[in-house]
Scaffold this active site. Sequence first.
Site, PDB file in Angstrom:
ATOM      1  N   ASP A  75      -1.355   2.912   8.279  1.00 42.30           N
ATOM      2  CA  ASP A  75      -2.050   2.196   9.359  1.00 42.30           C
ATOM      3  C   ASP A  75      -1.347   2.258  10.713  1.00 42.30           C
ATOM      4  O   ASP A  75      -1.943   1.933  11.732  1.00 42.30           O
ATOM      5  CB  ASP A  75      -2.232   0.716   8.978  1.00 42.30           C
ATOM      6  N   ARG A 116       1.571  -5.172  -5.919  1.00 39.08           N
ATOM      7  CA  ARG A 116       1.604  -6.433  -5.162  1.00 39.08           C
ATOM      8  C   ARG A 116       2.265  -7.440  -6.087  1.00 39.08           C
ATOM      9  O   ARG A 116       2.186  -7.317  -7.311  1.00 39.08           O
ATOM     10  CB  ARG A 116       0.199  -6.902  -4.790  1.00 39.08           C
ATOM     11  N   ASP A 132       3.613  -4.207   6.531  1.00 38.32           N
ATOM     12  CA  ASP A 132       3.834  -5.540   7.077  1.00 38.32           C
ATOM     13  C   ASP A 132       4.188  -6.590   6.008  1.00 38.32           C
ATOM     14  O   ASP A 132       5.138  -7.357   6.161  1.00 38.32           O
ATOM     15  CB  ASP A 132       2.512  -5.911   7.778  1.00 38.32           C
ATOM     16  N   THR A 178       3.443   3.036   5.946  1.00 36.53           N
ATOM     17  CA  THR A 178       2.029   2.639   5.935  1.00 36.53           C
ATOM     18  C   THR A 178       1.215   3.636   6.742  1.00 36.53           C
ATOM     19  O   THR A 178       1.667   4.088   7.800  1.00 36.53           O
ATOM     20  CB  THR A 178       1.815   1.220   6.526  1.00 36.53           C
ATOM     21  N   ASP A 203       0.692   0.234  11.963  1.00 39.87           N
ATOM     22  CA  ASP A 203       0.564  -1.060  12.643  1.00 39.87           C
ATOM     23  C   ASP A 203       1.861  -1.872  12.686  1.00 39.87           C
ATOM     24  O   ASP A 203       1.831  -3.092  12.736  1.00 39.87           O
ATOM     25  CB  ASP A 203      -0.564  -1.878  11.988  1.00 39.87           C
ATOM     26  N   ARG A 225      19.731  10.447  -1.545  1.00 34.41           N
ATOM     27  CA  ARG A 225      20.749  11.490  -1.331  1.00 34.41           C
ATOM     28  C   ARG A 225      21.781  11.064  -0.301  1.00 34.41           C
ATOM     29  O   ARG A 225      22.978  11.327  -0.473  1.00 34.41           O
ATOM     30  CB  ARG A 225      20.062  12.797  -0.937  1.00 34.41           C
ATOM     31  N   GLY A 247       0.833  -1.204   0.000  1.00 35.36           N
ATOM     32  CA  GLY A 247       0.000   0.000   0.000  1.00 35.36           C
ATOM     33  C   GLY A 247       0.868   1.254   0.000  1.00 35.36           C
ATOM     34  O   GLY A 247       1.872   1.301   0.698  1.00 35.36           O
TER      35      GLY A 247
HETATM   36  P1  ADP Z   1       2.009  -3.993   2.681  1.00 35.76           P
HETATM   37  O1  ADP Z   1       3.493  -3.959   2.531  1.00 35.76           O
HETATM   38  O2  ADP Z   1       1.403  -2.640   2.512  1.00 35.76           O
HETATM   39  O3  ADP Z   1       1.557  -4.707   3.943  1.00 35.76           O
HETATM   40  P2  ADP Z   1       1.183  -6.341   1.074  1.00 35.76           P
HETATM   41  O4  ADP Z   1       0.715  -7.138   2.249  1.00 35.76           O
HETATM   42  O5  ADP Z   1       0.338  -6.336  -0.124  1.00 35.76           O
HETATM   43  O6  ADP Z   1       1.407  -4.804   1.430  1.00 35.76           O
HETATM   44  O7  ADP Z   1       2.627  -6.871   0.662  1.00 35.76           O
HETATM   45  C1  ADP Z   1       3.348  -6.299  -0.384  1.00 35.76           C
HETATM   46  C2  ADP Z   1       4.126  -7.343  -1.125  1.00 35.76           C
HETATM   47  O8  ADP Z   1       5.099  -7.939  -0.238  1.00 35.76           O
HETATM   48  C3  ADP Z   1       3.327  -8.520  -1.649  1.00 35.76           C
HETATM   49  O9  ADP Z   1       2.660  -8.238  -2.847  1.00 35.76           O
HETATM   50  C4  ADP Z   1       4.421  -9.559  -1.845  1.00 35.76           C
HETATM   51  O10 ADP Z   1       5.146  -9.321  -3.028  1.00 35.76           O
HETATM   52  C5  ADP Z   1       5.337  -9.280  -0.646  1.00 35.76           C
HETATM   53  N1  ADP Z   1       4.998 -10.216   0.436  1.00 35.76           N
HETATM   54  C6  ADP Z   1       3.993 -10.128   1.335  1.00 35.76           C
HETATM   55  N2  ADP Z   1       3.962 -11.216   2.139  1.00 35.76           N
HETATM   56  C7  ADP Z   1       4.957 -12.037   1.718  1.00 35.76           C
HETATM   57  C8  ADP Z   1       5.442 -13.334   2.104  1.00 35.76           C
HETATM   58  N3  ADP Z   1       4.865 -14.026   3.101  1.00 35.76           N
HETATM   59  N4  ADP Z   1       6.487 -13.845   1.428  1.00 35.76           N
HETATM   60  C9  ADP Z   1       7.073 -13.162   0.421  1.00 35.76           C
HETATM   61  N5  ADP Z   1       6.662 -11.956   0.004  1.00 35.76           N
HETATM   62  C10 ADP Z   1       5.627 -11.393   0.626  1.00 35.76           C
END
Ligand code: ADP
Length: 325
Positions: free
Chosen positions: A130, A74, A105, A128, A132, A27, A13
Amino acid sequence: MAVKCIGILTSGGDAPGMNAAIRAVTRSAIYNGMKVKGIYRGYKGLLLDEIEEFKTQNVSNIIQRGGTILKTARCAEFKTPEGRKEAYERLKEHGIEALVAIGGDGTLTGARIFAQEYDYPIVGLPGTIDNDLYGTDVTIGYDTALNTIMECVDKIRDTATSHDRLFFIEVMGRDAGFLALNGAIASGAEAAIIPEISLEKDQLAEMIETGFRKSKNSSIVLVAESEVTGGAMGVAERVKKEYPQFDVRVSILGHLQRGGSPTAQDRILATRMGIAAIDALLEDQRNVMIGIQNDQLVYVPFSKAIKNDKPINRDLLDTLRISSI
Ligand code: ADP
Protein backbone atom coordinates in the site's frame (compact mmCIF):
# COMPACT_ATOMS: atom_id res chain seq x y z
CA MET A 1 25.30 -4.27 25.15
CA ALA A 2 25.81 -5.91 21.76
CA VAL A 3 22.90 -8.04 20.59
CA LYS A 4 23.90 -11.69 20.14
CA CYS A 5 20.64 -13.18 18.92
CA ILE A 6 17.84 -11.65 16.89
CA GLY A 7 14.38 -12.84 15.95
CA ILE A 8 12.76 -12.06 12.64
CA LEU A 9 9.08 -12.17 11.71
CA THR A 10 6.65 -11.09 9.02
CA SER A 11 3.17 -10.07 10.07
CA GLY A 12 -0.09 -8.66 8.72
CA GLY A 13 -0.62 -8.46 4.98
CA ASP A 14 2.09 -10.16 2.92
CA ALA A 15 3.99 -8.27 0.24
CA PRO A 16 6.37 -9.30 -2.55
CA GLY A 17 9.93 -8.64 -1.41
CA MET A 18 9.40 -9.82 2.15
CA ASN A 19 11.54 -12.87 1.35
CA ALA A 20 14.33 -10.71 0.02
CA ALA A 21 14.18 -8.78 3.30
CA ILE A 22 14.26 -11.97 5.40
CA ARG A 23 17.27 -13.12 3.41
CA ALA A 24 19.16 -9.86 3.87
CA VAL A 25 18.40 -9.57 7.59
CA THR A 26 19.45 -13.18 8.19
CA ARG A 27 22.68 -12.94 6.24
CA SER A 28 23.69 -9.57 7.63
CA ALA A 29 23.03 -10.76 11.19
CA ILE A 30 25.15 -13.89 10.63
CA TYR A 31 27.83 -11.82 8.91
CA ASN A 32 27.97 -9.70 12.06
CA GLY A 33 28.26 -12.73 14.33
CA MET A 34 24.67 -12.87 15.54
CA LYS A 35 22.36 -15.85 15.80
CA VAL A 36 19.07 -15.65 13.93
CA LYS A 37 15.75 -17.17 14.95
CA GLY A 38 12.99 -17.26 12.37
CA ILE A 39 9.58 -16.77 13.95
CA TYR A 40 6.73 -18.21 11.86
CA ARG A 41 3.27 -16.62 11.44
CA GLY A 42 4.12 -13.25 12.94
CA TYR A 43 3.13 -12.50 16.52
CA LYS A 44 0.88 -15.55 16.49
CA GLY A 45 3.79 -17.92 15.92
CA LEU A 46 5.75 -16.12 18.59
CA LEU A 47 3.00 -16.88 21.11
CA LEU A 48 2.69 -20.46 19.85
CA ASP A 49 6.46 -20.99 19.95
CA GLU A 50 6.85 -21.59 16.20
CA ILE A 51 10.50 -20.61 16.24
CA GLU A 52 13.47 -22.09 14.40
CA GLU A 53 17.13 -21.14 14.12
CA PHE A 54 18.01 -19.79 10.68
CA LYS A 55 21.35 -20.38 8.98
CA THR A 56 22.37 -18.81 5.68
CA GLN A 57 20.99 -21.84 3.78
CA ASN A 58 17.52 -21.28 5.22
CA VAL A 59 17.27 -18.20 3.08
CA SER A 60 18.81 -19.59 -0.12
CA ASN A 61 16.81 -19.41 -3.32
CA ILE A 62 14.07 -17.15 -1.94
CA ILE A 63 14.95 -13.67 -3.23
CA GLN A 64 12.79 -14.24 -6.31
CA ARG A 65 9.76 -15.65 -4.49
CA GLY A 66 6.64 -13.68 -3.61
CA GLY A 67 4.86 -14.08 -0.28
CA THR A 68 6.87 -14.87 2.84
CA ILE A 69 8.60 -18.12 3.76
CA LEU A 70 8.03 -17.19 7.40
CA LYS A 71 4.27 -17.07 6.72
CA THR A 72 2.15 -14.38 8.22
CA ALA A 73 -0.94 -14.13 10.39
CA ARG A 74 -3.10 -11.74 12.30
CA CYS A 75 -2.93 -12.13 16.05
CA ALA A 76 -5.63 -10.64 18.26
CA GLU A 77 -3.94 -11.85 21.47
CA PHE A 78 -0.94 -9.62 20.79
CA LYS A 79 -3.28 -6.66 21.21
CA THR A 80 -3.78 -7.60 24.87
CA PRO A 81 -1.24 -7.08 27.70
CA GLU A 82 -1.52 -10.81 28.56
CA GLY A 83 -0.67 -11.78 24.97
CA ARG A 84 2.34 -9.48 24.90
CA LYS A 85 3.55 -10.85 28.25
CA GLU A 86 3.39 -14.33 26.75
CA ALA A 87 5.38 -13.05 23.75
CA TYR A 88 8.03 -11.59 26.03
CA GLU A 89 8.36 -14.92 27.86
CA ARG A 90 8.88 -16.78 24.56
CA LEU A 91 11.57 -14.32 23.45
CA LYS A 92 13.39 -14.72 26.76
CA GLU A 93 13.21 -18.52 26.58
CA HIS A 94 14.82 -18.48 23.16
CA GLY A 95 17.46 -15.95 24.12
CA ILE A 96 16.19 -13.53 21.48
CA GLU A 97 17.47 -10.09 22.47
CA ALA A 98 16.08 -7.97 19.63
CA LEU A 99 13.43 -8.30 16.96
CA VAL A 100 13.18 -7.32 13.31
CA ALA A 101 9.50 -7.01 12.40
CA ILE A 102 8.48 -6.78 8.75
CA GLY A 103 4.97 -5.59 8.02
CA GLY A 104 2.59 -2.71 7.67
CA ASP A 105 0.98 -0.19 9.93
CA GLY A 106 -0.58 -2.77 12.28
CA THR A 107 2.63 -4.76 12.66
CA LEU A 108 4.62 -1.67 13.52
CA THR A 109 1.92 -0.44 15.90
CA GLY A 110 2.15 -3.75 17.77
CA ALA A 111 5.95 -3.54 17.73
CA ARG A 112 5.89 -0.03 19.12
CA ILE A 113 3.57 -0.93 22.00
CA PHE A 114 5.58 -4.04 22.87
CA ALA A 115 8.92 -2.22 22.66
CA GLN A 116 7.71 0.45 25.05
CA GLU A 117 6.09 -1.95 27.47
CA TYR A 118 9.16 -4.17 27.83
CA ASP A 119 11.92 -1.74 26.93
CA TYR A 120 12.78 -4.18 24.16
CA PRO A 121 14.74 -3.31 20.99
CA ILE A 122 12.74 -3.68 17.78
CA VAL A 123 13.55 -2.48 14.29
CA GLY A 124 10.77 -2.43 11.73
CA LEU A 125 10.86 -2.82 7.97
CA PRO A 126 8.02 -1.32 5.91
CA GLY A 127 6.52 -4.35 4.16
CA THR A 128 3.25 -3.45 2.47
CA ILE A 129 2.06 -3.02 -1.09
CA ASP A 130 0.00 0.00 0.00
CA ASN A 131 2.99 2.36 0.42
CA ASP A 132 1.13 4.01 3.29
CA LEU A 133 3.90 4.34 5.87
CA TYR A 134 5.14 7.82 6.64
CA GLY A 135 8.86 8.58 6.50
CA THR A 136 9.76 6.36 3.57
CA ASP A 137 9.39 7.22 -0.11
CA VAL A 138 8.43 3.65 -0.90
CA THR A 139 7.63 0.41 0.94
CA ILE A 140 8.70 -3.15 0.16
CA GLY A 141 6.16 -4.67 -2.26
CA TYR A 142 4.77 -1.43 -3.63
CA ASP A 143 6.70 -1.45 -6.90
CA THR A 144 5.79 -5.06 -7.64
CA ALA A 145 2.11 -4.42 -6.97
CA LEU A 146 2.22 -1.35 -9.18
CA ASN A 147 3.70 -3.39 -12.02
CA THR A 148 1.07 -6.08 -11.56
CA ILE A 149 -1.68 -3.48 -11.72
CA MET A 150 -0.16 -2.04 -14.87
CA GLU A 151 -0.11 -5.45 -16.57
CA CYS A 152 -3.72 -6.16 -15.57
CA VAL A 153 -4.96 -2.80 -16.79
CA ASP A 154 -3.16 -3.29 -20.10
CA LYS A 155 -5.14 -6.50 -20.56
CA ILE A 156 -8.45 -4.97 -19.55
CA ARG A 157 -7.85 -2.11 -21.98
CA ASP A 158 -7.85 -4.55 -24.91
CA THR A 159 -11.35 -5.70 -24.11
CA ALA A 160 -12.57 -2.25 -23.02
CA THR A 161 -11.54 -0.77 -26.37
CA SER A 162 -13.23 -3.50 -28.35
CA HIS A 163 -16.57 -2.72 -26.70
CA ASP A 164 -16.52 1.06 -26.11
CA ARG A 165 -16.90 0.56 -22.42
CA LEU A 166 -16.26 2.54 -19.28
CA PHE A 167 -14.30 0.37 -16.88
CA PHE A 168 -13.85 0.99 -13.18
CA ILE A 169 -10.95 -1.05 -11.87
CA GLU A 170 -10.54 -1.33 -8.14
CA VAL A 171 -7.04 -1.58 -6.75
CA MET A 172 -5.76 -2.06 -3.22
CA GLY A 173 -4.21 0.61 -1.00
CA ARG A 174 -6.24 0.52 2.22
CA ASP A 175 -6.88 4.21 2.81
CA ALA A 176 -4.18 5.43 0.47
CA GLY A 177 -4.29 6.23 -3.24
CA PHE A 178 -0.65 5.57 -4.23
CA LEU A 179 -1.41 2.39 -6.15
CA ALA A 180 -4.45 3.89 -7.86
CA LEU A 181 -2.82 7.16 -8.86
CA ASN A 182 0.52 5.83 -10.03
CA GLY A 183 -1.14 2.73 -11.47
CA ALA A 184 -3.35 5.04 -13.55
CA ILE A 185 -0.36 7.02 -14.81
CA ALA A 186 1.62 3.89 -15.65
CA SER A 187 -1.22 2.18 -17.49
CA GLY A 188 -2.48 5.23 -19.33
CA ALA A 189 -5.84 5.19 -17.55
CA GLU A 190 -8.14 8.18 -17.97
CA ALA A 191 -8.52 8.98 -14.29
CA ALA A 192 -8.07 7.79 -10.72
CA ILE A 193 -10.46 8.13 -7.81
CA ILE A 194 -8.47 8.23 -4.59
CA PRO A 195 -9.40 8.78 -0.95
CA GLU A 196 -6.99 11.68 -0.47
CA ILE A 197 -9.09 13.74 -2.89
CA SER A 198 -12.56 12.26 -2.32
CA LEU A 199 -13.23 14.44 0.68
CA GLU A 200 -12.23 17.60 -1.16
CA LYS A 201 -14.30 17.23 -4.29
CA ASP A 202 -16.56 14.97 -6.30
CA GLN A 203 -13.99 13.33 -8.57
CA LEU A 204 -16.58 11.39 -10.56
CA ALA A 205 -18.73 14.42 -11.36
CA GLU A 206 -15.68 16.40 -12.34
CA MET A 207 -14.47 13.66 -14.65
CA ILE A 208 -17.80 13.43 -16.42
CA GLU A 209 -18.28 17.18 -16.62
CA THR A 210 -14.89 17.80 -18.18
CA GLY A 211 -15.91 15.33 -20.86
CA PHE A 212 -13.08 12.97 -20.14
CA ARG A 213 -14.52 10.50 -22.56
CA LYS A 214 -15.26 12.65 -25.59
CA SER A 215 -12.28 11.78 -27.70
CA LYS A 216 -11.99 8.18 -26.62
CA ASN A 217 -13.78 5.02 -27.46
CA SER A 218 -13.06 3.42 -24.12
CA SER A 219 -12.18 4.67 -20.72
CA ILE A 220 -10.50 3.19 -17.73
CA VAL A 221 -10.69 4.67 -14.28
CA LEU A 222 -8.72 3.25 -11.36
CA VAL A 223 -10.55 3.39 -8.04
CA ALA A 224 -8.74 2.97 -4.74
CA GLU A 225 -10.44 0.54 -2.38
CA SER A 226 -11.69 2.56 0.57
CA GLU A 227 -14.88 3.51 2.31
CA VAL A 228 -14.20 7.08 1.29
CA THR A 229 -14.17 6.37 -2.45
CA GLY A 230 -16.94 3.74 -2.22
CA GLY A 231 -14.72 1.34 -4.19
CA ALA A 232 -15.31 0.49 -7.85
CA MET A 233 -18.76 -0.97 -7.10
CA GLY A 234 -19.88 2.16 -5.30
CA VAL A 235 -18.69 4.41 -8.11
CA ALA A 236 -20.25 2.21 -10.81
CA GLU A 237 -23.61 2.19 -9.00
CA ARG A 238 -23.55 5.96 -9.01
CA VAL A 239 -22.79 6.11 -12.73
CA LYS A 240 -25.66 3.74 -13.52
CA LYS A 241 -28.05 6.04 -11.67
CA GLU A 242 -26.69 9.46 -12.58
CA TYR A 243 -25.15 8.89 -16.02
CA PRO A 244 -27.06 5.96 -17.55
CA GLN A 245 -25.68 6.68 -21.03
CA PHE A 246 -22.45 4.87 -20.15
CA ASP A 247 -21.89 1.14 -20.62
CA VAL A 248 -20.18 0.45 -17.32
CA ARG A 249 -18.13 -2.52 -16.14
CA VAL A 250 -16.31 -3.19 -12.92
CA SER A 251 -13.20 -5.23 -12.27
CA ILE A 252 -11.77 -5.77 -8.80
CA LEU A 253 -8.16 -6.88 -9.02
CA GLY A 254 -8.08 -8.23 -5.45
CA HIS A 255 -5.39 -10.50 -4.08
CA LEU A 256 -3.51 -11.06 -7.29
CA GLN A 257 -1.98 -7.64 -6.53
CA ARG A 258 -0.19 -9.19 -3.56
CA GLY A 259 1.43 -12.04 -5.46
CA GLY A 260 4.21 -12.57 -7.93
CA SER A 261 7.95 -12.44 -8.07
CA PRO A 262 9.26 -9.12 -6.72
CA THR A 263 10.63 -6.59 -9.20
CA ALA A 264 14.32 -5.69 -9.22
CA GLN A 265 13.45 -2.46 -7.39
CA ASP A 266 11.70 -4.31 -4.58
CA ARG A 267 14.46 -6.89 -4.25
CA ILE A 268 17.11 -4.21 -4.02
CA LEU A 269 15.05 -2.09 -1.63
CA ALA A 270 14.35 -5.08 0.63
CA THR A 271 18.00 -6.12 0.60
CA ARG A 272 19.24 -2.65 1.49
CA MET A 273 16.63 -2.23 4.19
CA GLY A 274 17.32 -5.69 5.63
CA ILE A 275 21.00 -4.91 6.01
CA ALA A 276 20.15 -1.49 7.44
CA ALA A 277 18.00 -3.15 10.11
CA ILE A 278 21.02 -4.99 11.46
CA ASP A 279 23.16 -1.85 11.19
CA ALA A 280 20.51 -0.06 13.24
CA LEU A 281 20.71 -2.67 16.00
CA LEU A 282 24.51 -2.51 15.96
CA GLU A 283 24.22 1.25 16.41
CA ASP A 284 21.91 0.68 19.37
CA GLN A 285 18.93 2.13 17.55
CA ARG A 286 15.59 0.86 18.71
CA ASN A 287 11.95 1.44 17.97
CA VAL A 288 12.65 2.74 14.53
CA MET A 289 11.47 1.77 11.08
CA ILE A 290 13.99 1.72 8.26
CA GLY A 291 12.89 4.14 5.56
CA ILE A 292 14.32 5.37 2.29
CA GLN A 293 14.29 9.06 1.38
CA ASN A 294 15.96 10.32 -1.80
CA ASP A 295 17.83 7.02 -2.05
CA GLN A 296 19.26 7.40 1.47
CA LEU A 297 18.37 4.90 4.17
CA VAL A 298 16.98 6.62 7.26
CA TYR A 299 15.69 5.69 10.71
CA VAL A 300 12.11 6.75 11.27
CA PRO A 301 10.78 6.53 14.85
CA PHE A 302 7.76 4.20 15.04
CA SER A 303 5.72 7.07 16.45
CA LYS A 304 6.25 9.06 13.23
CA ALA A 305 5.92 6.20 10.76
CA ILE A 306 2.59 5.07 12.12
CA LYS A 307 0.80 8.14 13.32
CA ASN A 308 1.19 10.39 10.32
CA ASP A 309 -0.77 10.11 7.11
CA LYS A 310 1.64 9.94 4.24
CA PRO A 311 0.72 12.63 1.72
CA ILE A 312 0.48 11.89 -1.97
CA ASN A 313 2.52 14.04 -4.32
CA ARG A 314 -0.11 16.37 -5.77
CA ASP A 315 1.96 17.05 -8.89
CA LEU A 316 0.97 13.55 -9.93
CA LEU A 317 -2.68 14.60 -10.20
CA ASP A 318 -1.70 17.05 -12.94
CA THR A 319 0.55 14.47 -14.53
CA LEU A 320 -2.40 12.12 -14.89
CA ARG A 321 -4.84 14.83 -15.95
CA ILE A 322 -2.61 16.22 -18.68
CA SER A 323 -1.32 12.89 -19.95
CA SER A 324 -4.83 11.48 -20.36
CA ILE A 325 -6.58 14.21 -22.40
P1 ADP B 1 -0.46 -4.83 8.71
O1 ADP B 1 0.82 -4.99 9.47
O2 ADP B 1 -0.34 -5.34 7.32
O3 ADP B 1 -1.02 -3.42 8.79
P2 ADP B 1 -2.54 -5.74 10.61
O4 ADP B 1 -3.16 -4.40 10.77
O5 ADP B 1 -3.43 -6.90 10.45
O6 ADP B 1 -1.54 -5.81 9.36
O7 ADP B 1 -1.61 -6.01 11.87
C1 ADP B 1 -0.86 -7.18 12.00
C2 ADP B 1 -0.80 -7.62 13.43
O8 ADP B 1 -0.12 -6.61 14.22
C3 ADP B 1 -2.13 -7.81 14.12
O9 ADP B 1 -2.74 -9.03 13.82
C4 ADP B 1 -1.72 -7.73 15.58
O10 ADP B 1 -1.15 -8.94 16.02
C5 ADP B 1 -0.63 -6.65 15.55
N1 ADP B 1 -1.23 -5.36 15.91
C6 ADP B 1 -1.92 -4.51 15.13
N2 ADP B 1 -2.37 -3.44 15.83
C7 ADP B 1 -1.97 -3.64 17.12
C8 ADP B 1 -2.13 -2.93 18.35
N3 ADP B 1 -2.82 -1.78 18.41
N4 ADP B 1 -1.57 -3.45 19.46
C9 ADP B 1 -0.88 -4.61 19.42
N5 ADP B 1 -0.70 -5.33 18.30
C10 ADP B 1 -1.23 -4.87 17.17
